[in-house]
Design a protein around this motif. Structure first.
Motif, short mmCIF file in Angstrom:
data_model
loop_
_atom_site.label_atom_id
_atom_site.label_comp_id
_atom_site.label_asym_id
_atom_site.label_seq_id
_atom_site.Cartn_x
_atom_site.Cartn_y
_atom_site.Cartn_z
N ASN A 1 0.73 -1.36 0.06
CA ASN A 1 -0.07 0.03 0.06
C ASN A 1 0.95 1.25 0.25
O ASN A 1 1.66 1.49 0.96
N HIS A 2 1.03 1.90 -1.04
CA HIS A 2 1.74 3.24 -1.26
C HIS A 2 1.59 4.13 0.08
O HIS A 2 2.66 4.69 0.35
N CYS A 3 0.35 4.59 0.34
CA CYS A 3 0.00 5.47 1.64
C CYS A 3 0.90 4.93 2.75
O CYS A 3 1.53 5.61 3.56
N ALA B 1 3.39 3.10 2.83
CA ALA B 1 4.84 2.97 2.53
C ALA B 1 5.43 4.53 3.24
O ALA B 1 6.39 4.59 3.54
N HIS B 2 4.58 5.45 2.87
CA HIS B 2 4.89 6.67 3.19
C HIS B 2 5.18 6.89 4.62
O HIS B 2 6.01 7.45 5.29
N ILE B 3 4.46 5.99 5.56
CA ILE B 3 4.47 6.18 6.98
C ILE B 3 5.76 5.17 7.34
O ILE B 3 6.30 5.78 8.09
N LEU C 1 0.78 13.16 9.31
CA LEU C 1 0.13 14.15 8.64
C LEU C 1 0.88 13.84 7.32
O LEU C 1 2.08 13.87 6.84
N TYR C 2 0.02 13.15 6.47
CA TYR C 2 0.15 12.65 5.17
C TYR C 2 -0.25 13.81 3.94
O TYR C 2 -1.34 13.92 4.13
N VAL C 3 0.67 14.53 3.59
CA VAL C 3 0.46 15.57 2.72
C VAL C 3 1.09 15.29 1.30
O VAL C 3 2.25 15.67 1.13
N SER C 4 0.18 14.82 0.37
CA SER C 4 0.90 14.71 -0.80
C SER C 4 0.17 15.32 -2.02
O SER C 4 -0.78 15.96 -1.52
N GLY C 5 0.34 14.85 -3.32
CA GLY C 5 -0.32 15.55 -4.38
C GLY C 5 -1.85 14.87 -4.21
O GLY C 5 -2.77 15.63 -4.38
N ILE D 1 9.01 12.62 -1.06
CA ILE D 1 8.46 12.37 -2.30
C ILE D 1 8.22 11.02 -2.82
O ILE D 1 9.02 10.10 -2.03
N ASP D 2 7.45 10.50 -3.73
CA ASP D 2 7.31 9.04 -4.29
C ASP D 2 8.76 8.55 -4.36
O ASP D 2 9.56 9.27 -5.36
N ASN D 3 8.91 7.50 -3.77
CA ASN D 3 10.48 6.96 -3.84
C ASN D 3 10.40 5.50 -3.95
O ASN D 3 9.38 4.99 -3.07
N THR E 1 12.34 3.27 -2.68
CA THR E 1 13.10 3.05 -1.39
C THR E 1 11.79 2.63 -0.13
O THR E 1 11.86 1.79 0.55
N MET E 2 10.72 3.54 -0.27
CA MET E 2 9.83 3.46 0.93
C MET E 2 8.85 2.02 0.47
O MET E 2 8.41 1.33 1.14
N ILE E 3 8.76 2.00 -0.79
CA ILE E 3 8.22 0.53 -1.32
C ILE E 3 8.90 -0.76 -0.90
O ILE E 3 8.58 -1.76 -0.07
#
Ligand code: ATP
Ligand code: FE2
Length: 331
Positions: free
Chosen positions: A105-107, A109-111, A126-130, A290-292, A294-296
């Motif tokens: 799940n991409h979201c 992964a940001h966490i 606080l998940y603030v993206s495009g 930013i999307d990357n 490595t987080m995945i």
């Protein structure tokens, strides 16, 4: 662990070793010549860039194909045609290297990359993206969305405003430069321009302030002043909801994530709010906001450690996946 990100504008490959040491990502950003992102054009871009990026990451010291334990990819949410490119590459590589495939799940992964980088334990995020604006807290095995945008994502709002002013995608970084220039050269209190403030309970609307900002430009206000004002309203609304979430959950860590978390002003506001309530604010390095890829890879690593993998028959992409659909089965 190899991670592949392709949810929207960015195709990216990244790696993490099994102890959680992160590598840099190899990324390429699709920049439309005009207008917004057309999903098919972004997917074509990803197809064109994939082999070069993969060659680049495979030629780094960090990479040894015999040591790859699994291949992780963004399964959703995102733009269908873009997600399909990343998923196809991941399925192929997992087959070629004979290693498990892990859809993430991409979201989330940001966490998880934020937690890896900062060491915070149980934050309000606080998940603030495009595409997304969410205030999130974990509770009973899921990341729960406590508040979110009622219309468009905050980054999307900034990018749309930028586009009307002839600033190419992504507009957020340029708006930050213009806003900083305004703050440097003006008495911001005397020159503050009011815009509609969009907090509704725990949710936030951004389209009203976007329309008003565009009108204020037509009325003759300077672009720099509106960039400052737009940031102030948009960021303050997010920080307000995040603070309320911290108050109600009793959590005393705030983690910023997503592309807009690169912005120095939202970081500053987060820090001030946390200081005032005896809490602490965290954010990952810009390259991991930013999307990357490595987080995945990092979320893939956490899932792999608990024995999770995705069967080929379950590896279809899910453009509508939400943060709170994914069960937290890792430590
Ligand atoms: P998601 O799929 O998680 O919604 P996304 O596809 O929007 O992510 P990200 O890379 O997480 O991608 O975020 C990109 C957004 O971040 C763009 O809207 C961009 O304008 C914004 N952004 C990047 N840097 C800054 C900055 N310094 N200030 C404000 N916004 C920024
Ligand atoms: Fe993202």
């Amino acid at each position: 662990m190899l991670g592949i990100e392709s949810t929207a504008h960015t195709l990216s490959f990244g790696m993490v070793d099994m102890d959680g040491k992160l590598s840099s990502s190899f990324s390429n950003l699709f920049r439309p010549e005009e207008g917004g992102i057309h999903p098919r054009e972004a997917a074509d871009h990803h197809c064109l860039k994939a082999s070069n990026l993969l060659e680049n990451i495979m030629s780094t010291e960090f990479f040894n194909s015999n040591e790859i334990e699994a291949v992780a990819f963004s399964q959703g949410p995102g733009l269908g045609p873009c997600l399909r490119v990343g998923a196809s590459i991941a399925r192929t590589l997992s087959k070629v290297w004979n290693v498990p495939l892990i859809g993430v799940n991409h979201c989330v992964a940001h966490i998880e990359i934020g937690k890896n980088q900062t060491g915070c334990k149980d934050p309000v995020l606080l998940y603030v993206s495009g595409g997304n604006t969410q205030v999130i807290a974990s509770s009973r095995n899921k990341y729960r969305v406590m508040g979110e945008t009622l219309d468009i994502g905050i980054g999307n709002m900034l990018d749309k405003f930028a586009r009307t002013q002839g600033i190419p995608f992504p507009g957020g970084p340029e708006i930050e430069i213009l806003a900083n220039r305004f703050a440097l050269n003006h008495d911001i209190n005397a020159n503050f321009i009011n815009l509609p403030y969009g907090v509704q309970g725990m949710d936030i609307g951004f389209s009203g302030m976007l329309t008003a900002a565009e009108r204020k430009i037509i009325d003759g206000n300077s672009l720099e002043s509106i960039c400052w004002s737009l940031q102030e309203h948009a960021f303050a609304s997010c920080i307000e909801v995040a603070e309320r979430a911290m108050a109600h959950t009793g959590k005393n860590e705030l983690l910023l994530g997503g592309g807009v978390a690169c912005n120095s002003r939202i970081r500053e506001m987060a820090e001030i709010m946390c200081e005032e309530r005896g809490a602490k604010a965290y954010w990952p390095e810009k390259r991991f906001c930013i999307d990357n890829g490595t987080m995945i890879a990092e979320l893939g690593r956490l899932l792999h450690k608990v024995g999770y993998s995705t069967n080929l028959s379950d590896s279809a992409i899910n453009p509508m996946l939400r943060t709170d659909h994914t069960e937290i089965i890792w430590d």
